[in-house]
Design a protein around this motif. Structure first.
Motif, short mmCIF file in Angstrom:
data_model
loop_
_atom_site.label_atom_id
_atom_site.label_comp_id
_atom_site.label_asym_id
_atom_site.label_seq_id
_atom_site.Cartn_x
_atom_site.Cartn_y
_atom_site.Cartn_z
N PRO A 1 0.79 -1.24 0.00
CA PRO A 1 0.00 0.00 0.00
C PRO A 1 0.82 1.28 0.00
CG PRO A 1 0.14 -0.84 2.22
CD PRO A 1 0.91 -1.81 1.36
N ARG A 2 2.15 1.18 0.00
CA ARG A 2 2.95 2.40 -0.04
C ARG A 2 2.66 3.20 -1.31
NH1 ARG A 2 8.95 0.09 1.58
NH2 ARG A 2 8.55 -0.38 3.79
N ASP A 3 2.39 2.50 -2.37
CA ASP A 3 2.15 3.14 -3.67
C ASP A 3 0.94 2.46 -4.29
OD1 ASP A 3 2.19 4.26 -6.15
OD2 ASP A 3 4.16 3.50 -6.73
N ASP A 4 -0.12 3.21 -4.52
CA ASP A 4 -1.31 2.62 -5.12
C ASP A 4 -1.39 2.86 -6.63
OD1 ASP A 4 -1.86 5.28 -5.26
OD2 ASP A 4 -3.73 5.22 -4.13
N GLY A 5 -0.30 3.40 -7.20
CA GLY A 5 -0.25 3.59 -8.64
C GLY A 5 -0.97 4.82 -9.14
N ARG A 6 -1.13 5.83 -8.27
CA ARG A 6 -1.84 7.04 -8.71
C ARG A 6 -1.04 7.84 -9.74
NH1 ARG A 6 -6.43 8.47 -5.95
NH2 ARG A 6 -6.93 7.12 -4.18
N TRP A 7 0.20 7.48 -9.98
CA TRP A 7 0.98 8.13 -11.03
C TRP A 7 0.64 7.56 -12.40
CZ3 TRP A 7 4.04 4.29 -13.17
CH2 TRP A 7 4.27 3.17 -12.36
N LEU A 8 -0.19 6.52 -12.44
CA LEU A 8 -0.61 5.95 -13.71
C LEU A 8 -1.70 6.82 -14.35
CD1 LEU A 8 -0.86 2.18 -12.69
CD2 LEU A 8 1.00 3.30 -13.92
N ASP B 1 5.44 -3.94 -25.72
CA ASP B 1 4.49 -4.76 -24.96
C ASP B 1 3.75 -3.90 -23.95
OD1 ASP B 1 5.28 -7.07 -26.29
OD2 ASP B 1 6.85 -7.51 -24.86
N GLY B 2 2.44 -4.10 -23.84
CA GLY B 2 1.66 -3.35 -22.89
C GLY B 2 2.04 -3.68 -21.46
N LEU B 3 1.94 -2.70 -20.56
CA LEU B 3 2.28 -2.90 -19.15
C LEU B 3 1.06 -3.40 -18.39
CD1 LEU B 3 4.43 0.28 -18.38
CD2 LEU B 3 5.18 -1.97 -19.15
N LEU B 4 1.30 -4.32 -17.48
CA LEU B 4 0.26 -4.87 -16.61
C LEU B 4 0.73 -4.66 -15.18
CD1 LEU B 4 -2.42 -6.54 -16.51
CD2 LEU B 4 -0.98 -8.57 -16.31
N PHE B 5 0.03 -3.80 -14.44
CA PHE B 5 0.45 -3.42 -13.10
C PHE B 5 -0.30 -4.26 -12.07
CE2 PHE B 5 1.00 0.21 -15.86
CZ PHE B 5 2.26 0.65 -15.54
N VAL B 6 0.45 -4.86 -11.15
CA VAL B 6 -0.12 -5.63 -10.04
C VAL B 6 0.64 -5.24 -8.77
CG1 VAL B 6 -0.80 -7.57 -11.50
CG2 VAL B 6 1.45 -7.59 -10.40
N GLY B 7 0.13 -5.65 -7.62
CA GLY B 7 0.84 -5.42 -6.38
C GLY B 7 2.19 -6.11 -6.37
N ILE B 8 3.15 -5.57 -5.63
CA ILE B 8 4.51 -6.10 -5.64
C ILE B 8 4.55 -7.54 -5.15
CG2 ILE B 8 5.08 -5.23 -3.32
CD1 ILE B 8 7.46 -5.21 -6.36
N ASN B 9 3.74 -7.88 -4.15
CA ASN B 9 3.73 -9.26 -3.66
C ASN B 9 3.14 -10.21 -4.70
OD1 ASN B 9 4.83 -8.51 -1.15
ND2 ASN B 9 2.81 -7.94 -0.38
N ASP B 10 2.11 -9.76 -5.40
CA ASP B 10 1.55 -10.58 -6.48
C ASP B 10 2.58 -10.77 -7.58
OD1 ASP B 10 -0.88 -10.87 -5.22
OD2 ASP B 10 -1.77 -9.12 -6.18
N ALA B 11 3.31 -9.70 -7.91
CA ALA B 11 4.32 -9.79 -8.96
C ALA B 11 5.41 -10.79 -8.58
CB ALA B 11 4.94 -8.42 -9.23
N ALA B 12 5.82 -10.81 -7.31
CA ALA B 12 6.85 -11.75 -6.86
C ALA B 12 6.36 -13.19 -6.99
CB ALA B 12 7.24 -11.44 -5.43
N VAL B 13 5.09 -13.42 -6.68
CA VAL B 13 4.52 -14.77 -6.80
C VAL B 13 4.50 -15.20 -8.26
CG1 VAL B 13 2.42 -16.13 -6.51
CG2 VAL B 13 3.17 -14.60 -4.69
N ILE B 14 4.09 -14.29 -9.14
CA ILE B 14 4.04 -14.60 -10.57
C ILE B 14 5.44 -14.92 -11.09
CG2 ILE B 14 3.50 -13.68 -12.85
CD1 ILE B 14 1.37 -11.93 -11.47
N ALA B 15 6.43 -14.14 -10.65
CA ALA B 15 7.80 -14.34 -11.14
C ALA B 15 8.39 -15.65 -10.64
CB ALA B 15 8.69 -13.18 -10.69
N ARG B 16 7.98 -16.11 -9.43
CA ARG B 16 8.53 -17.35 -8.88
C ARG B 16 7.90 -18.60 -9.49
NH1 ARG B 16 8.66 -14.56 -3.78
NH2 ARG B 16 6.60 -15.40 -3.27
#
Length: 387
Positions: free
Chosen positions: A115-122, A173-188
Motif C-alpha cells: 500500500p505504499r504506492d497505489d499507482g496514482r501516477w498511472l 508490450d503493454g504494461l500490466l500493473f499488479v501489487g509487488i507481492n503478487d508480482a513476486a509470486v508470478i515471477a517465482r
C-alpha cells in the motif's frame, strides 16, 4: 506572369505524381524519426512517471531496464533507515505470457508497492487504481484487456480494475500493473516442464516445488526506489548505501543515460543511417525530375534568351519549380503521416522540432536539385532556338 506556375499547370498530372512520390519519401523520413521518438518515450515512461530520485539495484549490475537485477527482499527496510531518505518502494518488472479469450498474449508485469504506492501516477483511462486487496491488476489497452476481465497469471486469477493507454515498454508490450507481492509470486512460478527438467537433472538434490525460483536469487525484487528529503545530500546518501557492498545506487539521470546511450544506441544509429539514405535518395530523385523538366524546356529557355530575358528569369523558373515540388511534397507528407501513422502498431511521435529539421533538409535537397537544372540551363545559347 509566373513561368514556373504556368509550366506546372501545363502538366498537372506529372506534377501531382512527382509531389506524391516526394511526399512518400519525406513521410518515410518523418516515420523513422517519429518511430525512434516513440520508442524513447515508451522506454522512459516508467522512469519519468514513477518519481524516484535514486534506484538501488543489485551490486555490479546496471538495473532492471538493462539486465537482470535482484536485491534482498528486505532491502527496502535497510534503505529506509539511511538518513536523508524520505520514502522507499520496491520495484520489479518482467515479461509474461498469458492466455485470454483462447489466445496467447504478452504483457510486461510491473510490480507496484501497495500500500505504499497505489499507482496514482498511472494515467488511468477507465476504472480505478490498485487497492489494498490482492489479485487486482491495471492493464494497458494495448494488451486487449478491459475493466472487469479476469486473467490467470501463475496459479491465481486476477481482475482488471483499471485501464491505461499508451503505457508500454521499449519493446512495445503493454504494461500490466499488479501489487509487488503478487508480482513476486508470478515471477517465482515455474512451469511443469521446468520442474520436470529440474528433477531429471537432479537439481537441488530433492523434490522441486512448483513455486521454486528458476534463478539463483530467491528474491524477485529488482530494485528499491528512493525519494530523498529536500534537504538531503544525495552524494552522502549514495555513499552510505554503496558501502554495503551488495548494491549499486543509480541516480535518475544515470538510468536515463543508460537507457538512451546504451540500450537504444544501436537503434539510434540504424534509424539515423536509414534516414540519411532516404534523404540521399530524395535528393537524387528530385534532381533527376528537375533536370528532366529542364531538358524538356531547353527550346523555350533558348527562346527566352533570344528575346533578351535575363539569366535571373531562367534561374527563377527552375528554382521556383523545385520549390513547388518540395512544398507540395512536404504538405502531402504531413497530411499522409497524420492519417497513416496512428494505424501503426508502435507509437510514432512527430515533434515540431523534428518536422522543422525535415523541412530544412528538404529545402537543401530542393536547392541542390535546382542547382543541377540551373547548371544545365546556363549552358543553353540563344542560337539553339534555331536548331
Amino acid at each position: 506572369m509566373n513561368l514556373a506556375l504556368k509550366d506546372t499547370l501545363h502538366a498537372p498530372t506529372r506534377f501531382a505524381l512527382t509531389a506524391l512520390g516526394v511526399a512518400f519519401l519525406v513521410m518515410a523520413v518523418i516515420g523513422m524519426t517519429g518511430l525512434y521518438r516513440g520508442i524513447v518515450e515508451d522506454a522512459l515512461l516508467i522512469l519519468d512517471r514513477i518519481d524516484a530520485d535514486l534506484w538501488v539495484v543489485q551490486g555490479e549490475r546496471a538495473g532492471p531496464f538493462a539486465e537482470g537485477s535482484a536485491v534482498a527482499s528486505d532491502m527496502d527496510r535497510r534503505v529506509e533507515g539511511v538518513p536523508g531518505v524520505a520514502d522507499v518502494r520496491r520495484f520489479t518488472q518482467f515479461s509474461q505470457q498469458f492466455s485470454f479469450a483462447g489466445a496467447s498474449r504478452r504483457a510486461t508485469v510491473t510490480g507496484v508497492d501497495v500500500p505504499r504506492d497505489d499507482g496514482r501516477w498511472l494515467p488511468l483511462a477507465e476504472g480505478r487504481w490498485l487497492g489494498g486487496s490482492r489479485y487486482d491488476a491495471v492493464a494497458d489497452a494495448s494488451t486487449g484487456l478491459k475493466v472487469g476481465d479476469r486473467i490467470q497469471l501463475a496459479r491465481d486469477v486476477y481482475t482488471v480494475v483499471g485501464l491505461t493507454r499508451q503505457m508500454v515498454d521499449s519493446a512495445g508490450d503493454g504494461l500490466l500493473f499488479v501489487g509487488i507481492n503478487d508480482a513476486a509470486v508470478i515471477a517465482r512460478r515455474r512451469t511443469s516442464e521446468e520442474v520436470h527438467l529440474a528433477r531429471a537433472a537432479g537439481s537441488g538434490g530433492g523434490a522441486v516445488s512448483a513455486d521454486a525460483s528458476s534463478v539463483a536469487q530467491e528474491s524477485k525484487i529488482s530494485a528499491v526506489l528512493v525519494r530523498l528529503d529536500p534537504a538531503a545530500d544525495a552524494a552522502r546518501v549514495i555513499a552510505t548505501m554503496q558501502r554495503w557492498g551488495d548494491v549499486r545506487v543509480m541516480t535518475m539521470g544515470e538510468q536515463r543515460d543508460l537507457m538512451l546511450n546504451a540500450r537504444l544506441w544501436k537503434l539510434r544509429l540504424q534509424i539515423l543511417t536509414f534516414t540519411g539514405m532516404i534523404l540521399v535518395i530524395t535528393a537524387i530523385v528530385v534532381s533527376l525530375i528537375v533536370y528532366t523538366m529542364t531538358i524538356e524546356k531547353l527550346h523555350e529557355i533558348a527562346l527566352l534568351k533570344l528575346m533578351g530575358a535575363r539569366e535571373s528569369v531562367v534561374v527563377g523558373l527552375i528554382g521556383q519549380q523545385a520549390a513547388l515540388i518540395g512544398i507540395a511534397g512536404y504538405v502531402l507528407a504531413i497530411g499522409l503521416s497524420g492519417l497513416i501513422f496512428p494505424l501503426f502498431p508502435r507509437r510514432v511521435v512527430m515533434l515540431p522540432a523534428d518536422l522543422a529539421q525535415v523541412a530544412l533538409a528538404l529545402t537543401l535537397v530542393c536547392a541542390a536539385a535546382a542547382w543541377v537544372g540551373i547548371a544545365r540551363a546556363s549552358r543553353v545559347g540563344a542560337r539553339e532556338v534555331l536548331s
